[in-house]
Design a protein around this motif. Sequence first.
Motif, short mmCIF file in Angstrom:
data_model
loop_
_atom_site.label_atom_id
_atom_site.label_comp_id
_atom_site.label_asym_id
_atom_site.label_seq_id
_atom_site.Cartn_x
_atom_site.Cartn_y
_atom_site.Cartn_z
N ALA A 294 -13.18 -5.17 3.65
CA ALA A 294 -13.58 -4.42 2.35
C ALA A 294 -12.45 -3.65 2.14
CB ALA A 294 -15.15 -4.23 2.25
N THR A 295 -12.45 -2.87 0.48
CA THR A 295 -11.69 -1.74 0.07
C THR A 295 -12.34 -1.40 -1.13
OG1 THR A 295 -10.03 -1.00 0.17
CG2 THR A 295 -9.88 -3.40 0.05
N ASP A 296 -11.58 -0.47 -1.44
CA ASP A 296 -12.02 -0.30 -2.64
C ASP A 296 -11.67 -0.51 -4.01
OD1 ASP A 296 -13.06 2.06 -4.03
OD2 ASP A 296 -11.20 1.71 -5.15
N GLU A 297 -12.75 -0.36 -5.20
CA GLU A 297 -12.48 -1.64 -6.22
C GLU A 297 -10.71 -1.08 -7.51
OE1 GLU A 297 -13.89 0.42 -10.40
OE2 GLU A 297 -15.65 0.06 -8.61
N GLY A 298 -10.31 0.10 -6.56
CA GLY A 298 -8.92 0.64 -7.42
C GLY A 298 -8.75 -0.24 -6.79
N ILE A 299 -8.42 -0.15 -5.76
CA ILE A 299 -6.82 -1.53 -5.11
C ILE A 299 -7.35 -3.21 -5.46
CG2 ILE A 299 -6.61 -3.02 -2.25
CD1 ILE A 299 -6.33 0.16 -2.45
N LEU A 300 -8.28 -3.81 -5.96
CA LEU A 300 -7.94 -4.23 -6.48
C LEU A 300 -7.24 -4.68 -8.02
CD1 LEU A 300 -9.85 -7.78 -6.87
CD2 LEU A 300 -11.76 -6.52 -7.73
N TYR A 301 -8.06 -3.35 -8.36
CA TYR A 301 -7.42 -3.15 -10.03
C TYR A 301 -5.53 -3.13 -9.62
CZ TYR A 301 -6.27 -0.62 -14.05
OH TYR A 301 -5.10 -0.17 -15.29
N ARG A 302 -5.45 -2.14 -8.52
CA ARG A 302 -3.90 -2.50 -8.64
C ARG A 302 -2.91 -3.37 -8.50
NH1 ARG A 302 -2.45 2.96 -7.70
NH2 ARG A 302 0.27 1.70 -7.74
N SER A 303 -3.98 -4.35 -7.36
CA SER A 303 -3.58 -5.87 -7.04
C SER A 303 -3.19 -7.43 -7.77
CB SER A 303 -4.51 -6.11 -5.98
OG SER A 303 -4.21 -5.11 -4.38
N LEU A 304 -4.56 -7.09 -8.86
CA LEU A 304 -4.37 -7.56 -10.38
C LEU A 304 -2.97 -7.01 -11.04
CD1 LEU A 304 -8.15 -8.29 -10.60
CD2 LEU A 304 -6.81 -9.65 -9.30
N GLN A 305 -2.91 -6.25 -11.11
CA GLN A 305 -2.36 -5.37 -12.14
C GLN A 305 -1.00 -6.03 -11.97
OE1 GLN A 305 -1.65 -0.85 -12.21
NE2 GLN A 305 -1.90 -0.88 -14.08
N MET A 306 -0.42 -6.34 -10.47
CA MET A 306 0.50 -6.34 -9.97
C MET A 306 0.41 -7.80 -10.61
SD MET A 306 0.30 -4.46 -6.34
CE MET A 306 2.08 -5.56 -5.18
N ALA A 307 -0.15 -8.69 -10.05
CA ALA A 307 0.20 -10.12 -10.76
C ALA A 307 0.32 -10.17 -11.75
CB ALA A 307 -1.17 -10.67 -9.35
N GLY A 308 -0.23 -9.60 -13.14
CA GLY A 308 0.19 -9.27 -14.04
C GLY A 308 -1.18 -9.93 -15.25
N GLN A 309 -2.16 -9.06 -14.08
CA GLN A 309 -3.80 -10.03 -14.56
C GLN A 309 -4.38 -8.91 -15.52
OE1 GLN A 309 -5.92 -12.67 -12.65
NE2 GLN A 309 -5.13 -13.16 -10.27
N ALA A 310 -4.80 -9.15 -16.31
CA ALA A 310 -5.74 -7.89 -17.50
C ALA A 310 -7.22 -7.73 -16.90
CB ALA A 310 -5.90 -8.26 -18.76
N HIS A 440 -2.16 -4.52 -3.38
CA HIS A 440 -1.88 -3.15 -3.00
C HIS A 440 -1.81 -2.44 -2.03
CE1 HIS A 440 -0.38 0.39 -4.54
NE2 HIS A 440 -2.07 1.05 -4.37
N SER A 441 -0.86 -1.64 -1.08
CA SER A 441 -0.58 -0.74 -0.68
C SER A 441 -1.31 0.26 -0.96
CB SER A 441 0.68 -1.27 0.05
OG SER A 441 0.86 -2.04 0.16
N GLY A 442 -2.45 1.58 0.15
CA GLY A 442 -3.63 1.64 -0.48
C GLY A 442 -5.01 1.91 -0.23
N SER A 443 -5.57 3.73 0.05
CA SER A 443 -7.22 3.46 0.27
C SER A 443 -7.24 3.37 -0.53
CB SER A 443 -6.30 5.49 0.93
OG SER A 443 -6.68 6.46 0.65
N TRP A 444 -8.81 3.88 -0.20
CA TRP A 444 -10.32 4.48 -1.65
C TRP A 444 -9.25 5.49 -2.23
CZ3 TRP A 444 -14.57 7.42 -1.58
CH2 TRP A 444 -14.26 8.45 -0.69
N ILE A 445 -9.03 6.89 -1.75
CA ILE A 445 -8.28 7.74 -2.19
C ILE A 445 -7.66 7.59 -3.17
CG2 ILE A 445 -8.15 9.96 -2.42
CD1 ILE A 445 -10.10 9.91 0.21
N ASN A 446 -7.70 7.39 -4.69
CA ASN A 446 -6.27 7.21 -5.30
C ASN A 446 -5.41 6.25 -4.98
OD1 ASN A 446 -7.66 9.52 -6.95
ND2 ASN A 446 -6.43 10.78 -5.46
N GLN A 447 -6.33 5.59 -4.24
CA GLN A 447 -4.74 3.80 -4.29
C GLN A 447 -3.67 4.33 -3.72
OE1 GLN A 447 -6.45 4.25 -7.99
NE2 GLN A 447 -8.12 4.10 -5.99
N ASP A 448 -3.25 5.25 -2.98
CA ASP A 448 -2.22 5.74 -2.12
C ASP A 448 -2.51 6.41 -0.48
OD1 ASP A 448 -3.15 8.15 -2.83
OD2 ASP A 448 -1.98 8.72 -4.09
#
Length: 734
Positions: A294-310, A440-448
Amino acid sequence: MKTIQLCFLWHMHQPYYTDPLTGSASMPWVRLHATKAYYDMAFLLDRFPQARSTFNFTPSLLLQLEEFSAGRVRDLFLEYAQRPATDLTPTEKAFLIRHFFSANWATMVRPFPRYQELLVKRGLDVHGQDLERLAKQFSTQDFLDLQVWHNLAWFGYGSLERFPRLAELRAKNRGFTEEDKQEVLALQQTAIRQIVPMYRALQDREQIELTTTPFFHPILPLVIDSEFTRRARPDLPLPARFHAPADAEAQVRRAVEYHTHTFGRAPVGLWPSEGSVCPEVLPMVSKAGIRWLATDEGILYRSLQMAGQAWNRHYHLYQPYRVGTDAQPLSMLFRDREISDAFGFIYHKTTPESAADDVLRRIRSLAFDIPLEHGIIGVILDGENPWEHYHDGGERFLSLLFQAFEGDGLHIGQGIRVRLNTVARALETAPPSQHLDQLHSGSWINQDFKIWIGHQEDNRGWDLLQHTRARLVELTPSLPPDRARAAWDELYAAEGSDWFWWYGDDFDTDYKQEFDRLFRTHLRNVWTYAGMTPPEILNQPLVEARTPQGLDLVHQPLAFITPTLDGMASNFFEWRGAGSINPTPPLGAMWKSEGLFSAIFFGFDREHLYLRLDLDDASAPRQEQCTADLYIGSGIQQYRLSFPLSAVGTETFLLARADESGVYRDVGSYSTICRRKILELGVPFKDLEIEVGTELRLTLTVSEHGMEIGRYPHHGPATFNRPDDDFASTMWRV
């Protein structure tokens, strides 16, 4: 029936404080948290057998619980507590004065009259004071009572119910004997020994799931390759490359082995340290037998963004995903940041009933809005630190929450119910239907990973780690197996995230120098176990000795201002000379992930007080639910200006005045406010009945659904005087 699974994951973690060469630990937090959060959470779950939860224990914490249970390790605080009060040296007395009030004063000191009396006698701020001189004001009985209360106050509701003698000692309040003290310390040891068996029993009856984390809590992507930092933050200056994928695999593999040894069952779930992930982590954890992470929702957001998904939060966030390859299948769950953070940062500020109602309101709303028949809500947070801020340790709040899900779950109408479940069982009920193609490569804090690398203190630490590791690789073939194992253990301990958490200027603590010393101690031990003299550089602190400064940065106004209240920063000069309040969340052991404002300004001309809020775009959706109150006054004259933060409906603010009983009565509505890119407002001094020269105190609070979520300044009001006609010329001369 539409069924939503609510999965709590409570993360229990402490860094490895033990110095194995001396058999001692300098910090007491494993021992003290054990009698409170670790014990309480298992005790409470035992009371609610249908309240399923997932717990994450870092192996570095479990190892220390084992060391304390077996009596192999004692911490410095315990040694000073065990010392007969009549035998304390002046240095030891100064230590007690300085450190034995280390607890949340509001919830763990002030409720106990004798402990509060001793705090008042000592004083609230002892930085820079002559502690040995101050200690001379304390009698032997004072020190004995302090030794007892420092340990007695850390017992939570679970241990108090299991050990009635603790309540008797609390009722005694003062005049403790050495025998009383030894009873307290003995019960503390008993409680520590019961913790692992309590959780193992809950696991064996399938009420809880127990998961693990890489052994010493390293930021796994940085251990694999520190250059991964650039994926999220190409701007950061980095140390020489640290590249140790073998260490990362060892931290995961040994975590699984130790967890299995401790709880009799291999973990299938993993909470990566600080939610830190990257694609390269996936095959490592799968190889170790892990089936979900498991990880943070921000990682999911950035991962979907990388894949071009809204991004569609209600659809995307509340379902698991397949990650990795078909040959190494893994499921991934993402935490609901808003609910998770509310447990740590909001709910302790209100009543248990209001807190539980708010959680249930959020859950009901989500259950309706999630467009899936079998959604999963992941609430993942620190399972130990929040409860210090709750006056009853969170007992009433959590009890109300668990009660709501008894029986067949929470039925909310229209054929919808919400059930508490462990993550593994929820994934069996609602397995992933989608594959996450990018991670996305990052943590739960600011996704970096900025918290742990990029500052010069961080980078020097990584360089020391790299130098020590390179030497150990060279020496390992010539070392006896036991010494090689001990040396590598200490290197892995130095890879832990906590040392780097406190390096740099992201966070501050009174114990910053001690965390630095512990990091370098682990590195020195590597050299010692390898039969080499540690290099002199490991004796040199990475952080400068410093006195902790106030966390509230308030800059006073320097000139009169007369801004146009149009909600736009249209003219640089209209707010030039205004005062400012730092909106950054307080530094400390817990991170509040989302700020509301990027800047706060206040100022005045001869007749008006002005406020400007620069709203943070990242929190725009949350602002729609928030209201703000500006408190301004002096002495018995107290006023409140209330207004919403939403993009619409901010055409007026309401002015109210506190009567003699402290109840605010409406004075009138004002239209001198505008919110567009920024929020600006003004109010006449005469309407606040404030005379020239009067000292004023100003505080801004923000509430969400009636509960305070932010206060600016964080620790005390901003103070200034209503200016006179000479203000501008006086400031010019200065």
